[in-house]
Design an enzyme around this catalytic site. Structure first.
Site, PDB file in Angstrom:
ATOM      1  N   GLU A   1      -6.212  -8.069  -0.183  1.00 18.84           N
ATOM      2  CA  GLU A   1      -7.032  -7.875   1.008  1.00 18.84           C
ATOM      3  C   GLU A   1      -8.472  -7.588   0.591  1.00 18.84           C
ATOM      4  OE1 GLU A   1      -5.582  -4.842   3.627  1.00 18.84           O
ATOM      5  OE2 GLU A   1      -3.485  -5.483   3.447  1.00 18.84           O
TER       6      GLU A   1
ATOM      7  N   GLU B   1       0.777  -1.229   0.000  1.00 20.57           N
ATOM      8  CA  GLU B   1       0.000   0.000   0.000  1.00 20.57           C
ATOM      9  C   GLU B   1       0.818   1.294   0.000  1.00 20.57           C
ATOM     10  OE1 GLU B   1      -2.914  -0.258   3.131  1.00 20.57           O
ATOM     11  OE2 GLU B   1      -4.089  -1.750   2.057  1.00 20.57           O
TER      12      GLU B   1
END
Length: 803
Positions: free
Chosen positions: A558, A453
């Protein structure tokens, strides 16, 4: 390997209406759309934030827009939103799923009466399982024998039955345990044999080294449990042969000693969040008991940095070593056994940089998480599970969020220390790649997420692409090019959207694109869970299909079952929830009381069915996925799980997660499911790694400038003159009679030709704190007439393989 077999038919549906939000600031009290959805992206602007937000801090996580700026458009105008084009064929008509169709589905009637070999398919295998029709036909055709003793028939039948039993036992063992790896993996098999020269069994030994459903497992500490795997999985562990890869998670997943065909074989994965990185949004709500103890201390524990400081000061409770107790107890071998038994074949394991080392002023528990990652490799190997290693926390922070180690500002590829921290991070990527590319590990750790991320909108996509190219070079320098040579390299999309990466690195060897879609961190709704049954299909499926066809391998690293941000500390310590109107920063309307979404003990069958349908739709839409997360720990205050829609394990135990992930197939009707295979070069085949020179030149490292930092010539940078902190391999002691030997576990470094030194500071140059945030670069950077040259690109030719 059994084909995927959808037991649930395609579900016709009317797409849920998507209410267009009115123009305006989404941080105000504008009413949210009933199903505002999107990815966990930052907002476009920093507005309505409290004055306490540090200068240079990133936009808060999960405040992405999902507004329709132009209703005539076919896509959502936000960082990571996906278009919703619907294309044929449907999931059920895909070549993958037509092998074992559901005869009740009209479009598949042509397959009725054909042979089906899936032992789970009791409907389509009725004739094979019951046998009644078969026997009736036989008896009508042949008269019963007369005046003949039944004794001979009984004896013959008994012998025949015994032969059948022997064949049923020996054939599976041959193919899953005895049969060696294919010729393409012969070199690795030879290396494994050389590493383990002693016998794999002692004469007269009764130790069990393999088993299937119902077998008894004895762990290293002596505890026992029964292995439950209804999907034909077999575990294998022989301490005298510690690198044996015979285990198989399920019958439809290739054993570790065979190749997993990315893009054809499906990834059914789960994250082990909150284990080796303990931070929000990750472990504060995953393992709240760790943090609840330090909410009245100075500093208050809000991330692993402050947790480490608070623990270190708490010597009466064991100091910083309390984290090792967490490592030992939160995830154990039994979790891996349960994961395989749940039909899952991958785990994604977040790993922080301090598993390798820490430097001055960094309070983390150094080098300890690595010990437990090695245990994870051993357990994954035992149960046939493959690993996606996710480099989750980088020095200085790649996103300014709690889960990067420290809440605050971005300092990788951004700000005055952005270049130096990136150089240090690339060193750690190189170190990890060298170990996991060794023959002892490469069949287990098959994916490497090189940075979790990153804030792409702050860094700039061009800078992030150059960094990714340099990481690619490090990994392939360690492993070589081609199928079987080291891991798939997984790139997070930087919250820029899958479509922004379509043409990135054509002909690169085995690269994968990662996205993290969530619904829960945007506009909130009190709509019932049942109303979300098809939302993932309409929001995500088309984007995944397009990316699989254009970029190549695409995964969801995710996602969760949460459709609201309810749950203890889901947003972080003390930040409240949008759903209850208590979230800061910003002003949020009160939608409802979170107890509806957190008191899982009171959920009825309607609620549980709604969550399961949402999970099935998510799995089908995302195709290759890792649920976040496997387990949520109990709160030390309430004694129960406070964020239930994030726990796969809790859902299995209480009936809102599918017991077989394959049943998700076909949930997203008429979404044009991607049809395999991937292109040859995308899987390590012909053309892999043949990146055009003009392409590599366009991604030369380092970039000319760093956002919020300036020209790299004016920024602090490191130089490759230090010692490389190689990772230690595990130690396996083998006892055979009176002799004791140590198995060859590799030396932690796959490519001996990679002799570059590690990135360290120049003694006569000045550096800022790696976590500094907004600051002016030192002036002058270096004292006297010290020459300072920014290190050039490290692109190299394909390295020689280690013998």
């Amino acid at each position: 390997m059994s084909p995927n077999n959808p037991h649930s038919p395609n579900i016709p549906y009317d797409p849920l209406p998507l209410t267009q939000d009115q123009p305006g600031d989404f941080l105000h009290n504008d009413p949210p759309s009933p199903h505002a959805s999107g990815f966990d992206t930052p907002p476009v602007e920093m507005t309505h934030f409290s004055d306490s937000v540090p200068s240079g801090a990133p936009n808060p996580r999960f405040l992405g827009r999902a507004l329709y700026d132009d209703p005539s458009m076919n896509f959502r105008d936000s960082y990571a939103s996906q278009n919703t084009f619907q294309t044929a064929p449907s999931a059920a008509n895909s070549s993958v799923y037509a092998l074992n169709p559901d005869r009740a589905t009209p479009t598949q009637a042509e397959f009725a009466g054909t042979y089906h070999d899936d032992p789970r398919d009791t409907e389509n295998n009725a004739a094979a399982t019951s046998g009644s029709n078969y026997l009736a036909e036989k008896r009508s055709a042949y008269a019963a024998p007369r005046n003949k003793s039944k004794r001979g028939l009984i004896i013959g039948a008994a012998i025949f039955a015994a032969v059948i039993v022997l064949v049923a036992v020996i054939v599976p063992i041959y193919f899953t345990v005895i049969k060696p790896k294919s010729s393409t993996d012969s070199a690795a098999a030879a290396s494994s044999a050389a590493a383990n020269p002693t016998s794999t069994a002692q004469p007269g030994s009764t130790n069990v080294v393999t088993g299937g459903d119902g077998s008894k497992i004895t762990t290293e500490d002596g505890t026992t449990f029964t292995y439950s795997n209804p999907f034909g999985g077999t575990w294998y562990w022989d301490p005298k042969d510690p690198f044996n890869n015979n285990a198989q998670a399920q019958s439809w997943t290739p054993p570790l000693n065979q190749t997993f065909q990315f893009g054809t074989d499906r990834i059914f994965g789960v994250n082990l969040g909150g284990w080796l990185t303990t931070e929000p949004v990750s472990s504060i709500f995953i393992a709240p008991a760790l943090y609840e103890k330090y909410q009245t201390t100075t500093p208050q524990a809000v991330d692993e940095w402050t947790l480490s400081q608070a623990m270190a000061a708490d010597t009466a409770s064991g100091g910083l070593q309390q984290l090792e107790t967490h490592y030992e107890t939160f995830i154990t071998e039994q979790d891996f056994a349960e994961i395989a038994g749940a039909g899952l074949n991958f785990v994604r394991i977040p790993l922080p940089y301090w598993a390798i080392e820490t430097r001055s002023g960094e309070p983390f528990l150094a080098k300890t998480a690595w010990k437990y990652f090695l245990m994870a490799i051993q357990w994954a190997r035992k149960y046939g599970i493959r690993i996606n290693l996710d480099f989750h926390a980088l020095p200085g922070s790649q996103n300014g969020w709690n889960h990067s180690g420290k809440l605050g500002t971005v300092n990788v590829l951004y700000g005055p220390m952005g270049l130096a921290n990136a150089q240090r991070s690339l060193d750690y990527i190189r170190i990890i790649a060298e170990l996991i590319s060794q023959p002892e590990y490469r069949d287990v750790v098959v994916m490497f997420g090189i940075t979790n991320e990153p804030q792409g909108s702050m860094m700039g996509q061009g800078v992030l692409e150059r960094y990714y190219m340099q990481a690619y070079d490090h990994v392939r320098t360690a492993s070589g090019v081609g199928e079987g040579n080291g891991p798939y390299i997984s790139y997070h999309d930087g919250f820029l959207g899958l479509n922004q990466w379509t043409d990135y690195l054509p002909n690169a060897d085995r690269i994968s694109l990662d996205q993290h879609p969530y619904l829960c961190f945007e506009g909130q709704s009190d709509s019932p869970m049942s109303s979300y049954a098809q939302t993932p299909c309409s929001d995500w499926a088309a984007g995944v299909n397009t990316s699989m066809a254009s970029f190549g391998m695409t995964t969801a690293g995710e996602f969760s079952n949460a459709v609201t941000d309810c749950g203890l500390w889901v947003n972080g310590v003390g930040l409240g929830t949008r759903y209850e109107g208590t979230y800061t920063p910003g002003t949020w309307p009160v939608v409802g009381n979170c107890s509806t979404w957190t008191d899982w003990q009171t959920w009825d069958s309607t609620m549980k069915t709604g969550i399961e349908q949402f999970a099935l739709a998510s799995m089908d839409a995302l195709q290759n996925w890792f649920f976040w997360t496997w387990k949520i720990g109990n709160s030390s205050v309430s004694g129960v799980v406070e964020s239930p829609q994030w726990s796969y394990q809790l859902g299995l135990q209480n009936g809102w997660m599918p017991t077989d992930p394959r049943t998700a197939a076909g949930t997203c009707a008429d979404q044009g499911l991607y049809s395999p295979p991937l292109k040859a070069w995308q899987t390590g085949g012909a053309g892999a790694g043949q990146i055009a020179a003009s392409v590599t030149a366009s991604y030369a490292w380092p970039p000319a400038s760093i956002s919020n930092g300036g020209p790299v010539s004016s920024l602090p940078s490191y130089t490759p003159t230090g010692t490389v902190a190689t990772l230690p391999p595990p130690t396996f002691t083998i006892t055979s009679g009176s002799s004791v030997t140590t198995a060859n576990a590799g030396d932690g470094w796959q490519n001996p030709s990679d002799t570059a030194s590690g990135m360290v500071g120049i003694a006569t140059c000045s550096y800022l704190n790696p976590w500094i945030g907004d600051a002016a670069p030192p002036s002058p950077l270096c004292s006297g007439a010290t020459a300072r040259a920014v290190p050039r690109s490290l692109f190299t030719a394909a390295p020689a393989r280690r013998s």
